[in-house]
Design a protein around this motif. Structure first.
Motif, mmCIF file in Angstrom:
data_model
loop_
_atom_site.group_PDB
_atom_site.id
_atom_site.type_symbol
_atom_site.label_atom_id
_atom_site.label_comp_id
_atom_site.label_asym_id
_atom_site.label_seq_id
_atom_site.Cartn_x
_atom_site.Cartn_y
_atom_site.Cartn_z
ATOM 1 N N ALA A 83 23.388 48.134 86.451
ATOM 2 C CA ALA A 83 24.437 47.915 87.457
ATOM 3 C C ALA A 83 24.445 46.465 87.927
ATOM 4 O O ALA A 83 25.513 45.854 88.087
ATOM 5 C CB ALA A 83 24.230 48.861 88.636
ATOM 6 N N VAL A 84 23.265 45.902 88.140
ATOM 7 C CA VAL A 84 23.174 44.502 88.556
ATOM 8 C C VAL A 84 23.724 43.591 87.466
ATOM 9 O O VAL A 84 24.487 42.650 87.736
ATOM 10 C CB VAL A 84 21.716 44.135 88.891
ATOM 11 N N CYS A 85 23.341 43.854 86.214
ATOM 12 C CA CYS A 85 23.828 43.038 85.100
ATOM 13 C C CYS A 85 25.356 43.093 84.995
ATOM 14 O O CYS A 85 26.007 42.074 84.716
ATOM 15 C CB CYS A 85 23.206 43.498 83.791
ATOM 16 N N THR A 131 29.548 35.725 87.145
ATOM 17 C CA THR A 131 29.225 34.502 86.411
ATOM 18 C C THR A 131 30.130 34.266 85.210
ATOM 19 O O THR A 131 30.069 33.199 84.600
ATOM 20 C CB THR A 131 27.771 34.546 85.909
ATOM 21 N N GLU A 132 30.935 35.294 84.868
ATOM 22 C CA GLU A 132 31.822 35.221 83.703
ATOM 23 C C GLU A 132 31.034 35.039 82.409
ATOM 24 O O GLU A 132 31.520 34.432 81.448
ATOM 25 C CB GLU A 132 32.866 34.110 83.864
ATOM 26 N N VAL A 133 29.809 35.554 82.393
ATOM 27 C CA VAL A 133 28.992 35.595 81.178
ATOM 28 C C VAL A 133 28.933 37.045 80.722
ATOM 29 O O VAL A 133 28.377 37.892 81.440
ATOM 30 C CB VAL A 133 27.574 35.056 81.430
ATOM 31 N N THR A 174 31.344 36.907 98.179
ATOM 32 C CA THR A 174 32.302 36.276 99.080
ATOM 33 C C THR A 174 33.058 35.161 98.366
ATOM 34 O O THR A 174 34.286 35.036 98.486
ATOM 35 C CB THR A 174 31.596 35.715 100.318
ATOM 36 N N ALA A 175 32.331 34.365 97.591
ATOM 37 C CA ALA A 175 32.967 33.279 96.848
ATOM 38 C C ALA A 175 33.946 33.807 95.805
ATOM 39 O O ALA A 175 34.939 33.143 95.471
ATOM 40 C CB ALA A 175 31.900 32.415 96.182
ATOM 41 N N ALA A 176 33.683 35.022 95.279
ATOM 42 C CA ALA A 176 34.573 35.614 94.284
ATOM 43 C C ALA A 176 35.816 36.232 94.904
ATOM 44 O O ALA A 176 36.712 36.683 94.183
ATOM 45 C CB ALA A 176 33.821 36.667 93.484
ATOM 46 N N GLY A 177 35.868 36.273 96.234
ATOM 47 C CA GLY A 177 37.038 36.817 96.913
ATOM 48 C C GLY A 177 36.933 38.268 97.301
ATOM 49 O O GLY A 177 37.941 38.890 97.646
ATOM 50 N N ARG A 235 38.815 39.355 89.037
ATOM 51 C CA ARG A 235 38.689 38.495 87.851
ATOM 52 C C ARG A 235 40.043 38.291 87.200
ATOM 53 O O ARG A 235 40.391 37.160 86.803
ATOM 54 C CB ARG A 235 37.710 39.152 86.854
ATOM 55 N N ARG A 236 40.848 39.338 87.098
ATOM 56 C CA ARG A 236 42.167 39.213 86.463
ATOM 57 C C ARG A 236 43.105 38.352 87.284
ATOM 58 O O ARG A 236 43.907 37.583 86.744
ATOM 59 C CB ARG A 236 42.765 40.608 86.237
#
Length: 305
Positions: free
Chosen positions: A99-101, A108-110, A222-225, A302-303
């Protein structure tokens, strides 16, 4: 012949969801199996304590095979309960790690690869070409392990190890020999070696994966919105896990400091800390569920971005 999937292959969102559900089901079943084994042990132990024949008579030998069999059954039940607990811990750790991964892959978009997703599997070994999907062993620590293994070989009489091999194992490395017979450390693909490599002391001390710090995870969300309610849910679940870990470590410290003459208040404090620490498996599953529940929202963010 079953199809071969490369370890470096990124997992799709659907594949991640399906795997998370499958691992969650396995973890919950393992926890149920442990609860049943623990209950069976308690029942046998209680019955044995209430049976006068199971005790050793004062002033003479006990000649009672049935009583002896009862004792053996209790011991076997206790051992089995411990084994089931160990299995449950391993599957819960895999669930939480996965779940963390999945969340970190979005932040991280990795992409999450098949190899990394399989790293926490308690029952499968990985080949050298699959281990490349795991974070590398830090070069400095590898060099220390090589030095420690060399010291074992050179300084100990009759090949008695001084700890180099154990230190290497904590890094996920195992000892081999090159054609000349010199010690050689290679990456170990067994499940325990992978857990040691990925999770380190968190696995050895708390039987859980290495998790991001609550503050770091909250900042990244938070930074990801992410909306405040989602961030608060994750903060609460992560903080609860950290509090249980802190309680466990505090209980260890106090138990080491105090002797048998400690006061009733001190005993009550340690007992309270241990009760909080005992909730760790349940808090970890709650943490995994919270992260999993918010994956669709993170994908939508992300989208949009």
């Amino acid at each position: 012949m079953s199809p071969s999937f490369p370890a470096r292959q990124p997992l799709s969102d659907d594949s991640i969801d399906q795997l998370l559900q499958s691992v969650a089901d396995a973890a919950e079943q393992a926890a149920t199996d442990h609860a049943a084994a623990a209950r069976h042990y308690r029942d046998l132990s209680t019955a044995a304590e209430q049976d006068p024949a199971s005790g050793r008579p004062i002033g003479g030998l006990r000649l009672d095979p049935q009583a002896s069999l009862t004792v053996q059954r209790v011991l076997l039940a206790e051992s089995l309960a411990d084994e089931y607990e160990d299995a449950a811990q391993k599957f819960i750790a895999w669930w939480v790690d996965l779940a963390v991964c999945a969340v970190l892959a979005l932040l991280t978009e990795v992409p999450l690869t098949r190899g990394r997703a399989a790293a926490g599997d308690p029952s499968s070994c990985m080949e050298p070409d699959e281990l490349v999907c795991l974070p590398p062993v830090p070069e400095g620590e590898r060099q220390l392990a090589e030095l420690a293994v060399s010291m074992d070989q050179c300084w100990t009489p009759e090949g008695i190890a001084m700890g180099g091999k154990a230190f290497a194992a904590e890094l996920g490395l195992t000892l081999r020999r090159d054609p000349e017979g010199n010690p050689l450390l290679v990456e170990d693909g067994t499940p325990e070696a992978r857990r040691q490599r990925l999770w380190g002391q968190m696995w050895r001390w708390h039987r859980m994966p290495l998790l991001p710090e609550t503050a770091d995870l909250v900042q990244a969300l938070t930074a990801a919105g992410a909306a405040p309610p989602m961030v608060d849910n994750v903060r609460y679940a992560s903080s609860a896990v950290e509090a249980a870990i802190a309680a466990k470590e505090r209980a260890w410290d106090l138990s080491d400091q105090w002797d048998s003459t400690r006061s009733a208040e001190e005993t009550a404090l340690v007992d309270s800390l241990w009760r909080q620490a005992d909730e760790l498996p349940h808090l970890l599953t709650a943490y995994a569920r919270v992260l999993t529940a918010h994956l669709p929202t993170l994908r939508a963010l992300r989208r949009v971005s």
